[in-house]
Design a protein around this motif. Structure first.
Motif, mmCIF file in Angstrom:
data_model
loop_
_atom_site.group_PDB
_atom_site.id
_atom_site.type_symbol
_atom_site.label_atom_id
_atom_site.label_comp_id
_atom_site.label_asym_id
_atom_site.label_seq_id
_atom_site.Cartn_x
_atom_site.Cartn_y
_atom_site.Cartn_z
ATOM 1 N N ALA A 218 9.739 -10.447 -6.356
ATOM 2 C CA ALA A 218 10.538 -11.539 -5.795
ATOM 3 C C ALA A 218 11.511 -12.096 -6.833
ATOM 4 C CB ALA A 218 9.615 -12.643 -5.285
ATOM 5 N N VAL A 219 11.037 -12.299 -8.069
ATOM 6 C CA VAL A 219 11.918 -12.777 -9.136
ATOM 7 C C VAL A 219 13.049 -11.777 -9.369
ATOM 8 C CG1 VAL A 219 12.061 -13.397 -11.579
ATOM 9 C CG2 VAL A 219 10.052 -14.063 -10.251
ATOM 10 N N THR A 220 12.692 -10.496 -9.459
ATOM 11 C CA THR A 220 13.680 -9.451 -9.720
ATOM 12 C C THR A 220 14.712 -9.373 -8.608
ATOM 13 O OG1 THR A 220 12.042 -8.166 -10.957
ATOM 14 C CG2 THR A 220 13.975 -6.983 -10.170
ATOM 15 N N ALA A 221 14.265 -9.413 -7.361
ATOM 16 C CA ALA A 221 15.204 -9.331 -6.244
ATOM 17 C C ALA A 221 16.139 -10.536 -6.214
ATOM 18 C CB ALA A 221 14.439 -9.227 -4.923
ATOM 19 N N ALA A 222 15.601 -11.720 -6.488
ATOM 20 C CA ALA A 222 16.423 -12.928 -6.477
ATOM 21 C C ALA A 222 17.510 -12.875 -7.545
ATOM 22 C CB ALA A 222 15.545 -14.156 -6.682
ATOM 23 N N LEU A 223 17.177 -12.317 -8.713
ATOM 24 C CA LEU A 223 18.151 -12.263 -9.807
ATOM 25 C C LEU A 223 19.063 -11.046 -9.695
ATOM 26 C CD1 LEU A 223 16.155 -14.435 -10.847
ATOM 27 C CD2 LEU A 223 16.498 -13.512 -13.146
ATOM 28 N N MET A 224 18.466 -9.869 -9.585
ATOM 29 C CA MET A 224 19.267 -8.643 -9.598
ATOM 30 C C MET A 224 20.058 -8.448 -8.312
ATOM 31 S SD MET A 224 18.787 -7.257 -12.566
ATOM 32 C CE MET A 224 19.171 -5.512 -12.439
ATOM 33 N N GLY A 225 19.583 -9.035 -7.213
ATOM 34 C CA GLY A 225 20.324 -8.911 -5.973
ATOM 35 C C GLY A 225 21.579 -9.759 -5.941
ATOM 36 N N VAL A 226 21.666 -10.732 -6.826
ATOM 37 C CA VAL A 226 22.776 -11.691 -6.798
ATOM 38 C C VAL A 226 23.680 -11.580 -8.022
ATOM 39 C CG1 VAL A 226 23.332 -14.162 -6.788
ATOM 40 C CG2 VAL A 226 21.452 -13.302 -5.380
ATOM 41 N N LEU A 227 23.087 -11.366 -9.192
ATOM 42 C CA LEU A 227 23.850 -11.393 -10.433
ATOM 43 C C LEU A 227 24.641 -10.108 -10.659
ATOM 44 C CD1 LEU A 227 21.093 -12.969 -12.696
ATOM 45 C CD2 LEU A 227 23.122 -14.127 -11.769
ATOM 46 N N LYS A 228 25.670 -10.213 -11.495
ATOM 47 C CA LYS A 228 26.464 -9.051 -11.876
ATOM 48 C C LYS A 228 26.759 -9.128 -13.369
ATOM 49 C CE LYS A 228 30.962 -11.132 -10.870
ATOM 50 N NZ LYS A 228 30.422 -12.499 -10.845
ATOM 51 N N SER A 229 27.235 -8.028 -13.927
ATOM 52 C CA SER A 229 27.586 -7.984 -15.346
ATOM 53 C C SER A 229 28.612 -9.065 -15.665
ATOM 54 C CB SER A 229 28.160 -6.608 -15.695
ATOM 55 O OG SER A 229 28.521 -6.546 -17.057
ATOM 56 N N GLY A 230 28.364 -9.789 -16.748
ATOM 57 C CA GLY A 230 29.238 -10.878 -17.153
ATOM 58 C C GLY A 230 28.713 -12.241 -16.767
ATOM 59 N N ASP A 231 27.738 -12.276 -15.856
ATOM 60 C CA ASP A 231 27.135 -13.547 -15.477
ATOM 61 C C ASP A 231 26.181 -14.039 -16.558
ATOM 62 O OD1 ASP A 231 28.448 -13.686 -13.061
ATOM 63 O OD2 ASP A 231 26.791 -12.842 -11.894
ATOM 64 N N HIS A 232 25.912 -15.339 -16.520
ATOM 65 C CA HIS A 232 25.003 -15.982 -17.460
ATOM 66 C C HIS A 232 23.944 -16.730 -16.665
ATOM 67 C CE1 HIS A 232 23.988 -19.473 -20.270
ATOM 68 N NE2 HIS A 232 23.680 -18.421 -20.998
ATOM 69 N N VAL A 233 22.694 -16.657 -17.144
ATOM 70 C CA VAL A 233 21.567 -17.327 -16.491
ATOM 71 C C VAL A 233 20.895 -18.247 -17.498
ATOM 72 C CG1 VAL A 233 19.369 -17.026 -15.291
ATOM 73 C CG2 VAL A 233 21.163 -15.316 -15.041
ATOM 74 N N VAL A 234 20.536 -19.440 -17.052
ATOM 75 C CA VAL A 234 19.749 -20.343 -17.882
ATOM 76 C C VAL A 234 18.371 -20.499 -17.240
ATOM 77 C CG1 VAL A 234 19.533 -22.638 -18.893
ATOM 78 C CG2 VAL A 234 21.784 -21.579 -18.673
ATOM 79 N N GLY A 235 17.342 -20.207 -18.010
ATOM 80 C CA GLY A 235 15.976 -20.349 -17.532
ATOM 81 C C GLY A 235 15.305 -21.570 -18.142
ATOM 82 N N GLY A 236 14.337 -22.097 -17.422
ATOM 83 C CA GLY A 236 13.519 -23.143 -18.008
ATOM 84 C C GLY A 236 12.781 -22.611 -19.218
ATOM 85 N N ASP A 237 12.497 -23.469 -20.173
ATOM 86 C CA ASP A 237 11.943 -23.007 -21.440
ATOM 87 C C ASP A 237 10.467 -22.632 -21.367
ATOM 88 O OD1 ASP A 237 11.059 -25.588 -21.036
ATOM 89 O OD2 ASP A 237 11.422 -26.269 -23.091
#
Length: 391
Positions: A85-104
């Motif tokens: 679910a985590v992978t699909a949510a991120l990889m299904g939406v993001l593309k090269s050049g995007d930036h993600v901020v995660g909780g620490d």
């Protein structure tokens, strides 16, 4: 004598004027259509039907609809694991050049996905403390496309400033993804607090019996929903029909299990705080928790079934505690109907350096207890006895 070759022909499901009370288990991988035109109609959305289980099957849809109802969502999908679910949510939406901020303080494998896997595909990442939206803002960039956080963190149970971060995400046009595994919709429904995507490890509290490995993800925007679904289908993140069937059965007792375990967790946290050998106790419902005020506002009395505490004595005390708590499974999981104990330094956060763990407040004496439905007095006595063995 009837031709034995007919035995290999599939027999149609018996027609009946009644219907089963329990959901049937449907493990079929493929589904037969009446004609090419009928199959076209399915794929074009003019009729509803199934073709190939990787693209969807009845048991997954039944389970997804029930979790949708809990989360106030539409069109959620069930996948093969929480990390799927985590992978699909991120990889299904993001593309090269995007930036993600995660909780620490994300789950360990989510941390690995952000730090080691996404960068290989040209997605850059960073982390920020979720307890302070102002500090979180400093980690954002012009290319930040997504924020990933947990409402209550693993394992130190810090409570996110979800209102402030959601407002920040909305102002900047950034997608907010919330992992609601720990808190569950019994405590909070993130869509009502500004989330764009909500996900779960169904394996944990929702299924509740440590016998089904599944994930769930839902998006508010139908276009995002379709991107996530397409990625999941293409990459084969398919859930097992049997696991979906088991999880659905577990879901019927979810609220009862959650409420019972939560009540016991509050009592256990107070009991631990009074024991010699315990350096600190973390439970959002206690007034000494650093985020207690926010927990009261955000969660009310729904502070969950997780209790984290730290033993004096480091690794030696940790080993002694686990040996003395022999009837309670020492296992890297949470959300089982029975209580389990985990040691973050050797499980969920073992990939971090000792210095990185220390920065998060995780020591060799830190334990996280996932409280189950046992009688409170029994569990408290077992834990107290095990702590006594460390002195």
């Amino acid at each position: 004598m009837k031709n034995p070759k007919t035995l290999v022909r599939r027999t149609p499901w018996p027609e009946t004027a009644s219907r089963p009370v329990g959901t049937p288990l449907q493990p079929s991988v493929v589904y037969a259509s009446e004609s090419p035109d009928a199959l076209d109609a399915q794929y074009e959305g003019r009729t509803r039907g199934y073709s190939y289980a990787r693209e969807g099957h009845p048991n997954a849809d039944v389970l997804a609809q029930k979790i949708d109802a809990l989360e106030g969502a539409e069109g959620g999908i069930v996948l093969g694991s929480g990390m799927a679910a985590v992978t699909a949510a991120l990889m299904g939406v993001l593309k090269s050049g995007d930036h993600v901020v995660g909780g620490d303080q994300l789950y360990g494998r989510s941390l690995r996905l952000l730090t080691q896997d996404l960068p290989r595909f040209g997605v850059t990442t960073g982390f920020a403390p979720v307890t302070d939206a102002a500090r979180f803002a400093a980690a954002l960039r012009p290319t930040t496309r997504m924020i990933l956080l947990e409402v209550v963190s693993n394992p130190t149970l810090r409570v996110a400033d979800i209102e402030g971060i959601a407002r920040l995400a909305r102002e900047r046009g950034i997608l907010l993804v919330v992992d609601n595994t720990f808190t569950t919709p019994r405590a909070i429904r993130p869509f009502e607090h500004g989330a764009d995507i909500v996900l779960h490890s169904v394996t944990k509290l929702l299924a509740g019996h440590s016998d089904a490995t599944l994930g769930y993800v839902a998006a508010q925007d139908p276009a995002l929903r379709q991107k996530i679904r397409d990625f999941a289908v293409t990459t084969g993140l398919t859930p097992s029909p049997f696991d979906c069937w088991l999880a659905e059965r577990g879901l019927y007792s979810f609220e009862l299990r959650y409420d019972r375990a939560e009540a016991t967790a509050a009592k256990l946290a107070d009991a631990l705080a009074g024991l010699d050998g315990v350096a600190r106790v973390l439970y959002p419902g206690r007034t000494d928790h650093p985020d207690h005020m926010r927990a009261e506002i955000l969660l009310g009395s729904r502070c969950g079934n997780m209790v984290t505490f730290e033993l004096d004595g480091g690794r030696e005390a940790a080993n002694a505690f686990v040996r003395a708590a022999g009837d309670i499974p020492f296992a890297p999981t949470l959300g089982d109907i029975g209580t389990t104990i985990s040691h973050p330094a050797t499980s969920s956060h073992r990939a971090l350096s000792p210095e990185a763990r220390a920065a998060l407040g995780i020591t060799e004496g830190t334990f996280r207890i996932s409280v189950g439905v046992e009688p409170a007095e029994v569990l408290i006595d077992e834990i107290a006895t095990a702590v006594q063995a460390t002195l």
